[in-house]
Design a protein around this motif. Sequence first.
Motif, mmCIF file in Angstrom:
data_model
loop_
_atom_site.group_PDB
_atom_site.id
_atom_site.type_symbol
_atom_site.label_atom_id
_atom_site.label_comp_id
_atom_site.label_asym_id
_atom_site.label_seq_id
_atom_site.Cartn_x
_atom_site.Cartn_y
_atom_site.Cartn_z
ATOM 1 N N GLU A 138 -3.405 4.706 4.840
ATOM 2 C CA GLU A 138 -4.698 5.343 5.091
ATOM 3 C C GLU A 138 -4.518 6.702 5.762
ATOM 4 O O GLU A 138 -5.210 7.669 5.438
ATOM 5 N N VAL A 153 -5.608 3.862 -1.255
ATOM 6 C CA VAL A 153 -6.109 3.153 -0.092
ATOM 7 C C VAL A 153 -7.623 3.087 -0.139
ATOM 8 O O VAL A 153 -8.293 4.067 -0.492
ATOM 9 N N ASN A 154 -8.143 1.910 0.225
ATOM 10 C CA ASN A 154 -9.591 1.648 0.236
ATOM 11 C C ASN A 154 -10.193 1.607 -1.163
ATOM 12 O O ASN A 154 -11.395 1.471 -1.308
ATOM 13 N N HIS A 184 -0.716 -0.708 5.633
ATOM 14 C CA HIS A 184 -2.007 -0.273 5.109
ATOM 15 C C HIS A 184 -2.561 0.886 5.942
ATOM 16 O O HIS A 184 -3.059 1.885 5.403
ATOM 17 N N GLU A 188 -6.913 0.483 12.769
ATOM 18 C CA GLU A 188 -7.753 1.399 11.994
ATOM 19 C C GLU A 188 -8.647 2.255 12.887
ATOM 20 O O GLU A 188 -9.228 3.238 12.409
ATOM 21 N N TYR A 193 -0.807 -5.151 7.358
ATOM 22 C CA TYR A 193 -1.896 -4.325 7.892
ATOM 23 C C TYR A 193 -1.366 -2.991 8.429
ATOM 24 O O TYR A 193 -1.976 -1.937 8.214
ATOM 25 N N LEU A 238 -4.786 -6.640 -3.704
ATOM 26 C CA LEU A 238 -3.848 -6.424 -2.611
ATOM 27 C C LEU A 238 -3.192 -7.727 -2.193
ATOM 28 O O LEU A 238 -1.968 -7.818 -2.040
ATOM 29 N N PHE A 273 -6.843 -9.342 5.912
ATOM 30 C CA PHE A 273 -5.399 -9.181 5.722
ATOM 31 C C PHE A 273 -4.636 -10.470 6.039
ATOM 32 O O PHE A 273 -3.401 -10.443 6.148
ATOM 33 N N ASP A 326 0.816 -1.220 0.000
ATOM 34 C CA ASP A 326 0.000 0.000 0.000
ATOM 35 C C ASP A 326 0.846 1.266 0.000
ATOM 36 O O ASP A 326 0.339 2.345 -0.318
#
Length: 582
Positions: free
Chosen positions: A434, A446-447, A430, A358, A427, A454, A397, A263
């Motif tokens: 983000e 991202v997203n 990632h 997250e 992760y 991925l 993930f 990412d």
Amino acid sequence: MPHAVKTFRPALGAGSVLLLVVAYLVVALNARFWGVVFDTTGLAGLHGAKVVAAVAAALFALTLLMLLPLSLRWTFRPGLAVVLLLSAAAAFFIGDYGAVIDRHALASVYATDAREAGEWLSLRMLAFIAAFGALPAALLWWVRIDWRSAPRELWSRLKLSALAFALLAVAAGVAGKDVASLLRNRMELRHIANPFALLAANLSYLDHARDADRPFVRIGTDARRGDVLVPSKRPVVLVLAIGESLRAASLDLNGYTRDTDVDLHPLPIVNFGRVDSCGTNTATSLPCMFSDLGRAAYDDAEAKHRENLVDVIQRAGYEVLWIDNNTGSKGLAARAKELSAAEGADPSRCNADGCHDEVLVDRLKTLLPTIRRDTVIVVHLLGSHGPAYHARYPAGFAVFQPECRTNELQTCSDAQLRNTYDNSVLYTTHVLAEIVSLLGEPSALVNRMPIEALRCRARRGHAGAGACPEPDVSPTAAVDPGIDAAMLFVSDHGESLGENGLYLHGAPYAIAPDEQTHVPMLLWASDRFAARRRLDLDCVRRGADRPLSHDHFFHSVLALADVRTAARKPALDLFAGCAPSR
């Protein structure tokens, strides 16, 4: 009337019981210690037997001297029972995880919380402590102690003391030079001698934790904003992302054979590839990197009574916010605003082992639109904290298979362990991407990249990966968040995944492997931030591969934020020569 059944309970003198406990500790709860000794080259034949006998005599004598103060009538059973239980627990971690016992390790233990402590519990650990600690302790309470008069008991202890010193003298006379050489060449022995290492580590910890009333030292009292990054209508936002247990060797950016940082590939990241940590555990490294002392001069007790980077930045006029998804700021944000990202978090992002990182992104999504003044935000990630690596990332993930779905790492294969750790790294990167997307990076996908793409891209070099199709991603217009932002990421320490028989982290720094001390550090800056700071990112990239350390963090953050103070050392500024400093 039926005769009462008499229960046989052997009776032993207190001195005899004490010697049996010492012998048990030396032989049964020092498996790794003896493994290291026997694995040492040059200990063959009669000479080797002499050295091993001298080591055994010395360890027996030191353990005996350590336990003699517990041999009073009122402390004998409870004191020795506690020693047996603690020693069994230490033996488990030393044997199964390759752990060492020093003050830094104890600092991590004492600073942990209930959630983190619960992750260490396992049936294997409980069974081990029950068999090697609780059962001997029960036998200690079962056997009858034949106590004699106080003068005779005192004479017995004096004889045992004399025996201990005699054993030490004999060991020194027979093979003192060889034992000293062995301890010098195999430094880990002093940290795995059980239970002596427990006592030494606790004394060292207490020594460093004393002087609670020492004066509090202020630093950077002259801190002020420079003439370059002056306040404007667009707030400056500097995010300091602090990772957990992420080692540099597990990033594709540093040559790893898997794209665990897929990412980050589209982003204009500056990768500092040769960074050494200040310590090998969070309790040491986190306060050390925020301190102006540097690793060579760092002292836990002094740092607790001294201002840190957060204080200096606040004094220069920035608002500072610490958002935590780990075990707290260790007091670093005591004079700033600190909040837990887990409080009020989306339940779908949390489990029994905590919340996925997250939740930090969710907090930033809510927070960033409200910022009206220049702000430094510290986000403290849970990252790749072990041993429950599988709990650090959502199911989506779980790219590398098969996983190690337990905190009992010894039950997993090396491949399972590495797969699970790599999933946690995937992760973490990632989450970093983000955060960068929230700060205004237009190239962040991202997203928007399908999870299947991925997974395929991350498995480069993984068995059965094959070629990956290009993701069908439609460009989207960049959204201006109304801030000029930058992010600096650095991990607090690395992680061992079975290399040389070591797992997790916390090895004494002098003997710690690169896996525990070589950490990633990454910089991202928006075009607007770089322009306002007059930061030449190409210049920074040209110097990014030189040897660096956590010592640079304090001074480089001040430089990035354009904070002028005599506490800032140009020699430890990552951006010196690439941005105005006066």
